[in-house]
Design an enzyme around this catalytic site. Structure first.
Site, PDB file in Angstrom:
ATOM      1  NE  ARG A  40      -4.231  -1.480  -0.028  1.00 42.83           N
ATOM      2  CZ  ARG A  40      -4.339  -2.492  -0.868  1.00 42.83           C
ATOM      3  NH1 ARG A  40      -3.321  -2.782  -1.681  1.00 42.83           N
ATOM      4  NH2 ARG A  40      -5.436  -3.229  -0.909  1.00 42.83           N
ATOM      5  CD  GLU A  74      -2.878   3.454  -5.980  1.00 44.66           C
ATOM      6  OE1 GLU A  74      -3.861   2.813  -6.418  1.00 44.66           O
ATOM      7  OE2 GLU A  74      -1.902   2.905  -5.453  1.00 44.66           O
ATOM      8  CG  HIS A  78      -2.757  -0.472  -7.418  1.00 39.41           C
ATOM      9  ND1 HIS A  78      -3.242   0.184  -6.314  1.00 39.41           N
ATOM     10  CD2 HIS A  78      -2.699  -1.793  -7.069  1.00 39.41           C
ATOM     11  CE1 HIS A  78      -3.464  -0.688  -5.343  1.00 39.41           C
ATOM     12  NE2 HIS A  78      -3.133  -1.891  -5.777  1.00 39.41           N
TER      13      HIS A  78
END
Length: 341
Positions: free
Chosen positions: A259, A288, A307
């Site tokens: 994370r 993000e 991601h």
């Protein structure tokens, strides 16, 4: 259980995977979809698409006993605006997420209604581990510099590194960390990991050395590559800040597939600019999508990916196999795998 299990899909799946679910109990399982089915040629749905809520979502939700897919914040908001779970989803008993994490889900209303929440933890371990290995090899073979030289038409030959014999330090020695350890050891690398509690037999078997959590600083100082596979919690938020980055060797690389909030990004930018560490491979970020004004975009010693480390052409199939296993347990009243309290 005798009750007909009406299953609502909130993410797109291929028809063959829907049929795999229905085959568990053809006379007792009914699958409905909030989104169109995918075909093998379709790309993966975007974050924006996943966050969309169909205007008629409440109708299928009222009949659903089980939800498979994403339990997004917009969907949770829609339910709250229509009287909560008791009104919007009165028959709901179980949500199987297609994500490994559940930090976006408010557990309180689910707990109050006796709804079980399970995650897809472990499904993403292999693709993420492959991504980590690819990152390690990219830095060992100086791929970032090779790409820049190709783009500029520069013929320059430098000595590259071997990954064999280097040390990989892993923080987050669960399913992902264990898979990373297996792959990097297969190419001759050494693994040290820090664990919070008594290590399992599998953890002992996959690591060359295990340290306690209080020895995180020592792990950083001894690692050529530091792999973060940690969830975000009060304990891990900002874990890797300026002081800990300073403990890493100047030749080391930080790889974050956990994370974004685990790393102090401002401190990391300073360390990368000053070359106090060699580089960083980042698949996750505090915000993000990563904002266009982030200085990370401009650094030549940072490899950034949006991601996608967990992404795989086999991901949906693995999720469905986990769900099918849990569905059989659910119908028989047995505990479900990856259940959250």
């Amino acid at each position: 259980m005798a009750e007909r299990s009406r299953i609502l899909l909130t993410v797109p799946l291929e028809a063959s995977l829907v049929q795999r679910i229905e085959a568990v109990a053809p006379d007792a399982v009914e699958v409905r979809c909030l989104t169109p089915l995918r075909t093998p040629r379709d790309g993966f749905p975007s974050t924006r698409e996943m966050a969309c809520v169909a205007p008629d979502a409440l109708g299928p939700l009222r009949d659903a006993c089980v939800v498979l897919g994403a339990w997004t914040r917009p969907l949770q908001k829609l339910i709250a605006e229509h009287g909560g779970l008791a009104s919007a989803a009165p028959r709901l008993r179980w949500i199987q997420l297609t994500s490994a994490g559940a930090d976006h889900v408010d557990p309180a209303p689910l707990r109050a209604r006796g709804v079980t929440l399970t995650t897809a933890q472990g499904v993403q371990a292999r693709p993420i581990a492959e991504f980590v290995l690819a990152s390690i090899l990219a830095w060992a073979k100086d791929v970032p510099s090779l790409v820049r030289r190709q783009q500029s038409g520069t013929w320059s030959r430098d000595t590259l590194l071997e990954a064999t014999g280097r040390t990989v330090g892993i923080l987050g020695f669960g399913a992902i960390g264990l898979e990373v350890a297996a792959l990097v050891r297969a190419v001759g690398m050494r693994v040290i990991a820090a664990v919070r509690s008594e290590p399992s037999a599998e953890q002992r078997a996959r690591a060359d050395e295990l340290l306690s959590w209080r020895d995180v600083d020592a792990l950083l100082a001894r690692s050529d590559y530091v792999v973060l596979a940690l969830p975000l919690s009060d304990e891990t938020r900002g874990l890797i800040g300026a002081a800990r980055l300073a403990r890493m060797p100047a030749s080391s690389v930080l790889i974050n597939v956990g994370r974004g909030g685990v790393v102090d990004e401002d401190a990391l930018v300073r360390a990368l600019r000053a070359r106090t560490i060699r580089g960083a491979s980042l698949d996750v970020f505090a915000t993000e999508p990563l904002p266009a004004e982030s200085p990370l975009w401009q650094l030549d010693n940072a490899l950034l990916s949006p991601h996608v480390a967990a992404g795989s052409d086999r991901y949906d199939a693995r999720v469905v196999e986990l769900f099918v296993e849990n569905l059989a347990a659910f119908r028989e009243g047995r505990p479900l795998r990856n259940g959250l309290r």
